[in-house]
Design an enzyme around this catalytic site. Structure first.
Site, PDB file in Angstrom:
ATOM      1  N   HIS A 143      35.099  40.983  37.540  1.00 12.61           N
ATOM      2  CA  HIS A 143      34.793  41.905  36.279  1.00 12.61           C
ATOM      3  C   HIS A 143      33.504  42.406  36.326  1.00 12.61           C
ATOM      4  O   HIS A 143      32.182  41.637  36.400  1.00 12.61           O
ATOM      5  CB  HIS A 143      35.020  41.178  34.867  1.00 12.61           C
ATOM      6  CG  HIS A 143      36.357  40.682  34.833  1.00 12.61           C
ATOM      7  ND1 HIS A 143      36.956  39.584  35.538  1.00 12.61           N
ATOM      8  CD2 HIS A 143      37.692  40.973  34.105  1.00 12.61           C
ATOM      9  CE1 HIS A 143      38.140  39.282  35.378  1.00 12.61           C
ATOM     10  NE2 HIS A 143      38.649  40.004  34.471  1.00 12.61           N
ATOM     11  N   LYS A 170      42.502  40.583  41.212  1.00 14.52           N
ATOM     12  CA  LYS A 170      42.243  41.381  40.143  1.00 14.52           C
ATOM     13  C   LYS A 170      40.785  41.991  39.947  1.00 14.52           C
ATOM     14  O   LYS A 170      39.680  41.262  40.201  1.00 14.52           O
ATOM     15  CB  LYS A 170      42.509  40.534  38.662  1.00 14.52           C
ATOM     16  CG  LYS A 170      42.078  41.219  37.508  1.00 14.52           C
ATOM     17  CD  LYS A 170      42.122  40.078  36.307  1.00 14.52           C
ATOM     18  CE  LYS A 170      41.862  40.638  34.955  1.00 14.52           C
ATOM     19  NZ  LYS A 170      41.616  39.836  33.833  1.00 14.52           N
TER      20      LYS A 170
END
Length: 256
Positions: A143, A170
Site C-alpha cells: 500500500h 494486492k
C-alpha cells in the site's frame, strides 16, 4: 481449462469481483457483534483488521477472538490483516511480533487468508511459504498512501509479489490525478493478462480512484473493498452501493 481459486464456494478471479468489508472494532464483543451483523447481511468476504483491536499485542486475546469467530464465518471468507502504520494502518508492532500474529492465525485454521505486507516483512517469500504450508492462503500486499508510482515501478512490485507464490497479490496506491488512476488500471490489466492463474486485487484510493473500485471485472481485479459503516481506506464506497454497481456492470458485460 484454467482452474480458479475457490474458497467457501466463492470463485476468486473470475466474473464479478467479490466485496470485502473490514471490521475495525477495538474490543472482542464489538468485533463479534459486527461480524454477526455482516454475516446476517450476506457479506461475501470479511477482513478482520487486527491492528484496530485493542489487544493485538496479546496472542491469547487474538486467539480467543479467532476461536469465537469460527462458528460465525462457516460460509463467509475471512481475511486476517494486521496493517502497519507504514502501510496506512494503525499497527505499531515489530515485524517479529506481526509474524507471531500470522502464525497464530495459520495454526488456528480459522482464517481463509492472511495478509502479508510484502515490502515490510523481513523475508516475505519465506514467511508466505511457511504460512501456506500450514494450510492458509496468503495475500501479498503493498500500500502506498502517498502516491502512485510510475508504471514500471508498479510492474516491478507486482512481479516481486507474484514471485513469492502468494495465492493473491494486492496493490493499493493513492492517485494525484486521473492519469494515475488509468496507470493503475492498465498495470492491473497487464498483470492479469500475463498471469491469469494468479488473482490480483488493486485499487486507486481516494475520491479520484473510486472508478477503480468498480472496474475490477473489466481489468482483472478480483476483490473490491466496501464500507459497512467504517471505511478502512480513503474512497471506499458503502457496501450496498458498491454491490449494486458491480451487479449492474456484470449484467451489462454479459449482455443481459
Amino acid at each position: 481449462m484454467k482452474e480458479y481459486l475457490c474458497v467457501k464456494n466463492k470463485v476468486i478471479g473470475s466474473g464479478r469481483p467479490l466485496v470485502c468489508v473490514p471490521v475495525l472494532e477495538k474490543n472482542k464483543e464489538d468485533i463479534l457483534n459486527k461480524v454477526k451483523e455482516m454475516v446476517k447481511s450476506h457479506v461475501e468476504m470479511i477482513e478482520w483488521r487486527v491492528d484496530a483491536f485493542g489487544h493485538a499485542n496479546d496472542l491469547n486475546a487474538v486467539r480467543d477472538v479467532l476461536e469465537q469467530l469460527k462458528p460465525l464465518v462457516t460460509d463467509t471468507i475471512l481475511v486476517y490483516t494486521y496493517r502497519s502504520k507504514n502501510q496506512g494502518g494503525m499497527g505499531e508492532l515489530s515485524q517479529d511480533e506481526i509474524y507471531d500474529l500470522h502464525e497464530i492465525a495459520a495454526e488456528e485454521q480459522i482464517v481463509d487468508f492472511i495478509d502479508v505486507e510484502f515490502m515490510e516483512a523481513k523475508n516475505a517469500p519465506k514467511e508466505i511459504r511457511k504460512l501456506q504450508e500450514k494450510g492458509t492462503y496468503v495475500i501479498a500486499s503493498h500500500h502506498d498512501f502517498g502516491q502512485t508510482p510510475r508504471a514500471d515501478i508498479l510492474e516491478m512490485i507486482l512481479e516481486r509479489m507474484h514471485g513469492s507464490d502468494a495465492a493473491i497479490v494486492k496493490l493499493a496506491v493513492m492517485p494525484n490525478d486521473v492519469g494515475d488512476v488509468l496507470t493503475l488500471l492498465q498495470e492491473t490489466y497487464r498483470f492479469h493478462a500475463r498471469y491469469p492463474e494468479t488473482p490480483i486485487i488493486t485499487m486507486s484510493m481516494g475520491s479520484l480512484g473510486c472508478l477503480s473500485r468498480v472496474a475490477g471485472e473489466l481489468v482483472g481485479s478480483c476483490v473490491t473493498f466496501g464500507a459497512f459503516d467504517k471505511a478502512s481506506a480513503p474512497g471506499q464506497l458503502p457496501v450496498e452501493e458498491l454491490d449494486t454497481v458491480l451487479r449492474i456492470l456484470h449484467d451489462r458485460m454479459k449482455g443481459e
